[in-house]
Design a protein around this motif. Structure first.
Motif, PDB file in Angstrom:
ATOM      1  N   SER A  54       0.268  -0.514   7.894  1.00  0.00           N
ATOM      2  CA  SER A  54       0.306  -1.926   7.340  1.00  0.00           C
ATOM      3  C   SER A  54      -0.405  -1.901   5.944  1.00  0.00           C
ATOM      4  N   VAL A  55      -1.725  -1.360   5.979  1.00  0.00           N
ATOM      5  CA  VAL A  55      -2.395  -1.168   4.738  1.00  0.00           C
ATOM      6  C   VAL A  55      -1.768  -0.399   3.911  1.00  0.00           C
ATOM      7  N   LEU A  56      -1.348   0.848   4.381  1.00  0.00           N
ATOM      8  CA  LEU A  56      -0.709   1.986   3.421  1.00  0.00           C
ATOM      9  C   LEU A  56       0.765   1.359   2.797  1.00  0.00           C
ATOM     10  N   LEU A  57       1.628   0.570   3.764  1.00  0.00           N
ATOM     11  CA  LEU A  57       2.777  -0.180   3.045  1.00  0.00           C
ATOM     12  C   LEU A  57       2.504  -1.187   2.104  1.00  0.00           C
ATOM     13  N   THR A  58       1.339  -1.858   2.300  1.00  0.00           N
ATOM     14  CA  THR A  58       0.973  -3.070   1.585  1.00  0.00           C
ATOM     15  C   THR A  58       0.538  -2.441   0.211  1.00  0.00           C
ATOM     16  N   ILE A  59      -0.301  -1.301   0.029  1.00  0.00           N
ATOM     17  CA  ILE A  59      -0.713  -0.901  -0.952  1.00  0.00           C
ATOM     18  C   ILE A  59       0.520  -0.305  -1.759  1.00  0.00           C
ATOM     19  N   VAL A  60       1.487   0.284  -1.175  1.00  0.00           N
ATOM     20  CA  VAL A  60       2.645   0.907  -1.864  1.00  0.00           C
ATOM     21  C   VAL A  60       3.593  -0.194  -2.534  1.00  0.00           C
ATOM     22  N   SER A  61       3.580  -1.280  -1.474  1.00  0.00           N
ATOM     23  CA  SER A  61       4.754  -2.304  -1.906  1.00  0.00           C
ATOM     24  C   SER A  61       3.844  -3.134  -3.161  1.00  0.00           C
ATOM     25  N   PHE A  62       2.935  -3.320  -3.276  1.00  0.00           N
ATOM     26  CA  PHE A  62       2.263  -3.988  -4.417  1.00  0.00           C
ATOM     27  C   PHE A  62       2.124  -3.028  -5.790  1.00  0.00           C
ATOM     28  N   MET A  63       2.798  -1.935  -5.864  1.00  0.00           N
ATOM     29  CA  MET A  63       2.737  -1.209  -7.018  1.00  0.00           C
ATOM     30  C   MET A  63       4.209  -1.214  -7.583  1.00  0.00           C
ATOM     31  N   PRO A  64       4.655  -2.373  -8.228  1.00  0.00           N
ATOM     32  CA  PRO A  64       5.793  -2.229  -8.935  1.00  0.00           C
ATOM     33  C   PRO A  64       6.276  -1.395  -9.754  1.00  0.00           C
TER      34      PRO A  64
END
Length: 157
Positions: A54-64
């Motif tokens: 979840s942390v990894l996906l959250t970091i990636v998803s907040f990089m538009p």
């Protein structure tokens, strides 16, 4: 020269502001669910694995991606950040217009995506200009783009 609400002057171009959308909320929800699983259940290993992903996906998803209209070179530049660092340049002479897509669950709108349509780009590979929970914000981006179009005589829409 006036500043726009959704387009920010950066060098010779204008960068489109990015907003929160459905995938951001889903990633934060998974992060909270994994924390709840760790704290309130006996599934510690499952909770830790969920938390890490979840942390990894959250970091990636907040990089538009950085979307920039450059009126001097008459191009649209999309620079992806994160794990997949690619830079795409689209010629504005091939620009056909915008398309607003609504993600719905039943009759409830969950998010709006603004796509740029180009002549030589397939329907599946068209660039996402911006995304938001608000249809009004997407319409304002289109209006500001049309103001830029009129100011610089970029391309007929």
């Amino acid at each position: 020269m006036e500043d726009f609400k959704h387009l920010k002057k950066e060098g010779t171009g204008y960068q489109v502001k990015q907003y929160l959308s459905l995938q951001h909320i889903v990633m934060v929800a998974w992060l909270l669910i994994s924390i709840i699983v760790i704290i309130n259940t006996s599934y510690l290993k499952t909770g830790i694995i969920m938390l890490i992903f979840s942390v990894l996906l959250t970091i990636v998803s907040f990089m538009p991606p950085n979307v920039c209209f450059d009126p001097m070179s008459k191009s649209l530049i999309i620079a992806h950040t994160g794990l997949n660092r690619r830079k795409f340049t689209y010629d504005l002479s091939d620009f056909e217009g915008f398309e607003l897509q609504t993600i719905r669950m039943g009759f409830i709108p969950l998010g709006y995506y603004l796509y740029g349509n180009f002549k030589n780009i397939s329907h599946f590979k068209r660039p996402v200009i911006s995304q938001s929970f608000s249809k009004k914000a997407m319409q304002e981006i289109v209006n500001e783009w049309e103001d830029l179009n009129g100011r610089y005589k970029i391309t007929p829409i």
